[in-house]
Design an enzyme around this catalytic site. Structure first.
Site, PDB file in Angstrom:
ATOM      1  N   GLN A 138       5.090   1.390   2.743  1.00  0.00           N
ATOM      2  CA  GLN A 138       5.882  -0.350   3.641  1.00  0.00           C
ATOM      3  C   GLN A 138       6.352   0.033   2.071  1.00  0.00           C
ATOM      4  OE1 GLN A 138       3.909  -4.163   2.637  1.00  0.00           O
ATOM      5  NE2 GLN A 138       3.964  -4.043   4.904  1.00  0.00           N
ATOM      6  N   ASP A 158      -9.013   1.329  -4.397  1.00  0.00           N
ATOM      7  CA  ASP A 158      -9.391   1.431  -4.104  1.00  0.00           C
ATOM      8  C   ASP A 158      -8.689   2.063  -2.557  1.00  0.00           C
ATOM      9  OD1 ASP A 158     -12.094   1.609  -1.481  1.00  0.00           O
ATOM     10  OD2 ASP A 158     -10.186   0.738   0.010  1.00  0.00           O
ATOM     11  N   TYR A 183      -4.492   6.665   4.008  1.00  0.00           N
ATOM     12  CA  TYR A 183      -3.728   6.273   3.947  1.00  0.00           C
ATOM     13  C   TYR A 183      -1.790   6.815   3.661  1.00  0.00           C
ATOM     14  CZ  TYR A 183      -7.063   3.269   3.618  1.00  0.00           C
ATOM     15  OH  TYR A 183      -8.210   2.271   4.145  1.00  0.00           O
ATOM     16  N   SER A 216     -17.650   2.718   6.015  1.00  0.00           N
ATOM     17  CA  SER A 216     -16.369   2.376   6.476  1.00  0.00           C
ATOM     18  C   SER A 216     -16.922   1.226   7.291  1.00  0.00           C
ATOM     19  CB  SER A 216     -15.650   2.632   5.912  1.00  0.00           C
ATOM     20  OG  SER A 216     -15.389   1.206   6.276  1.00  0.00           O
ATOM     21  N   SER A 245      -9.429  -7.509   4.581  1.00  0.00           N
ATOM     22  CA  SER A 245      -8.410  -7.826   5.385  1.00  0.00           C
ATOM     23  C   SER A 245      -9.839  -9.389   5.238  1.00  0.00           C
ATOM     24  CB  SER A 245      -8.432  -7.493   6.771  1.00  0.00           C
ATOM     25  OG  SER A 245      -7.862  -8.356   7.385  1.00  0.00           O
ATOM     26  N   PRO A 246      -9.690  -9.622   3.817  1.00  0.00           N
ATOM     27  CA  PRO A 246      -9.806 -10.890   3.913  1.00  0.00           C
ATOM     28  C   PRO A 246      -9.594 -12.266   3.548  1.00  0.00           C
ATOM     29  CG  PRO A 246      -9.256  -9.678   1.689  1.00  0.00           C
ATOM     30  CD  PRO A 246      -9.568  -9.058   2.416  1.00  0.00           C
ATOM     31  N   ALA A 267      -7.093 -12.274   6.252  1.00  0.00           N
ATOM     32  CA  ALA A 267      -7.102 -12.453   7.823  1.00  0.00           C
ATOM     33  C   ALA A 267      -4.844 -11.021   7.535  1.00  0.00           C
ATOM     34  CB  ALA A 267      -6.690 -12.575   9.117  1.00  0.00           C
ATOM     35  N   LYS A 288       1.031 -18.937   6.237  1.00  0.00           N
ATOM     36  CA  LYS A 288       2.321 -18.868   6.652  1.00  0.00           C
ATOM     37  C   LYS A 288       3.107 -18.879   8.570  1.00  0.00           C
ATOM     38  CE  LYS A 288       2.047 -13.465   5.455  1.00  0.00           C
ATOM     39  NZ  LYS A 288       3.138 -13.005   4.616  1.00  0.00           N
ATOM     40  N   ASN A 327      -3.931 -13.752  -6.422  1.00  0.00           N
ATOM     41  CA  ASN A 327      -5.242 -13.150  -5.698  1.00  0.00           C
ATOM     42  C   ASN A 327      -6.226 -13.114  -6.635  1.00  0.00           C
ATOM     43  OD1 ASN A 327      -4.376 -13.307  -2.984  1.00  0.00           O
ATOM     44  ND2 ASN A 327      -3.837 -10.965  -3.320  1.00  0.00           N
TER      45      ASN A 327
END
Length: 336
Positions: A27, A49, A54, A152, A206-207, A209, A216, A295
């Protein structure tokens, strides 16, 4: 930054852990990715991590470059194995001994390190005997290529079986890495109680989401250009937003609670997962360096009990709690 023990081990990791899923090698450009990692270090984050899958191994290479020159003993580096990598041949995925033993060497080479602090089974592999998988992990630990092991998106029963074998082999299985946030709480009923009993912590992904809990995405509005939901990787999230205006409205009602605590919506969401005492760390990513410092401010925040209750009342049946959803992450056959 605050630090928590990982499971019942003596290893401490940073409450905010930097993760590079989707971003590095995909990205954002390498220069921006490296700047984000350096911003994480500046914010006091010591835990990082990644996974071999990936960006088909590129994310590990970018992270290795970004951490090059740092004191290795001051870092905790995590990676994972399971999903197809490379040319995606018949043995380029899964948790067979062959794939695990070959994958750890590739990950170490890309990460520019002699060992990882935590090596994780990225999913449960129903096509490989669990005994074979755990023995391979044990051998990697004994070879000094990994210090601890984790899993995981395993179910409570899978975690219990894996921990029993790890104990027999005298290797430390100390972590579980599931999805967890205000809206997705499927681990609370079975996975978390099992892990508490067994001395295993959660490192949650994904804390926020996938950006939904930042506020937003507004009810009745177009998905913002450049947002995760507007990208090909976030297409499923985008469709959900179109279909679930009720949840969007409820998320907006969380903003006054965040404001009362002096937090942004994203900080509030990250701090929320850290209120669970079985959570050792929240994984956060970034597409811009300035997002990291923001964050990181969620570390050490205490959310009053009455505010947690208000969150539950506001989100109501928008929260997914069914523990069976974890089992859906176990594939019926290896991906190709």
């Amino acid at each position: 930054m605050r630090f928590r023990y990982l499971g019942n081990s003596g290893l401490k990791i940073s409450e905010i852990t930097y993760g590079n899923w989707i971003t590095h090698g995909d990205q954002i450009g390498n220069d921006t990715a490296i700047a984000c990692v350096h911003a994480a270090l500046d914010a006091g984050i010591t835990s990082f991590d990644t996974a071999d899958v990936y960006a088909n191994t590129l994310a590990e290479s970018v992270l290795g470059e970004a951490l090059s020159g740092q004191r290795r003993e001051s870092l905790e580096i995590f990676t994972k194995v399971y999903w197809p990598t490379g040319p995606k041949g018949p043995n380029d995925c899964g948790l067979s001994r062959k794939h695990i033993m070959e994958s750890i060497d590739g990950s170490l080479r890309r990460l520019r390190t002699d060992y990882v602090d935590l090596y994780q089974a990225h999913r449960y592999d129903i096509e490989t005997p669990l005994e074979e998988t755990m023995l391979a992990f044990a051998d990697i630990v004994r070879q000094g290529k990994a210090l601890y092991i984790g899993v995981s998106e395993w179910t409570a029963d899978q975690i219990r079986a894996g921990k029993a074998l790890a104990d027999e082999l005298h290797v430390p299985l100390v972590s579980s890495q599931p999805q967890y946030n205000m809206l997705w709480r499927v681990i609370e009923d079975q996975v978390v109680p099992t892990c508490r009993e067994l001395g295993i912590s959660q490192i949650v992904w994904s804390p926020i989401a996938q950006g939904l809990l930042t506020g937003k995405y507004l009810p009745g509005s177009e998905v913002p250009a450049g947002s995760r939901a507007a990208s090909p990787a976030g297409s499923a999230l985008g469709r959900r937003l179109v279909d679930d205006q009720v949840t969007l409205e409820r998320v907006q009602r969380l903003k006054p609670l965040a404001d009362e605590l002096g937090l942004t919506m994203a900080q509030f969401a990250v701090a929320w997962v850290l209120q669970n005492d079985n959570v050792a760390a929240a994984l956060v990513g970034a597409s811009r360096p300035e997002q990291i410092a923001s964050n990181a401010a969620a570390a050490g925040v205490t959310i009053p009990t009455e505010v947690l209750t208000e969150v539950d009342e506001i989100l109501a049946d928008s929260v997914e709690r069914d523990p069976a959803r974890t089992a859906e992450k176990t594939l019926t056959s290896r991906p190709s």
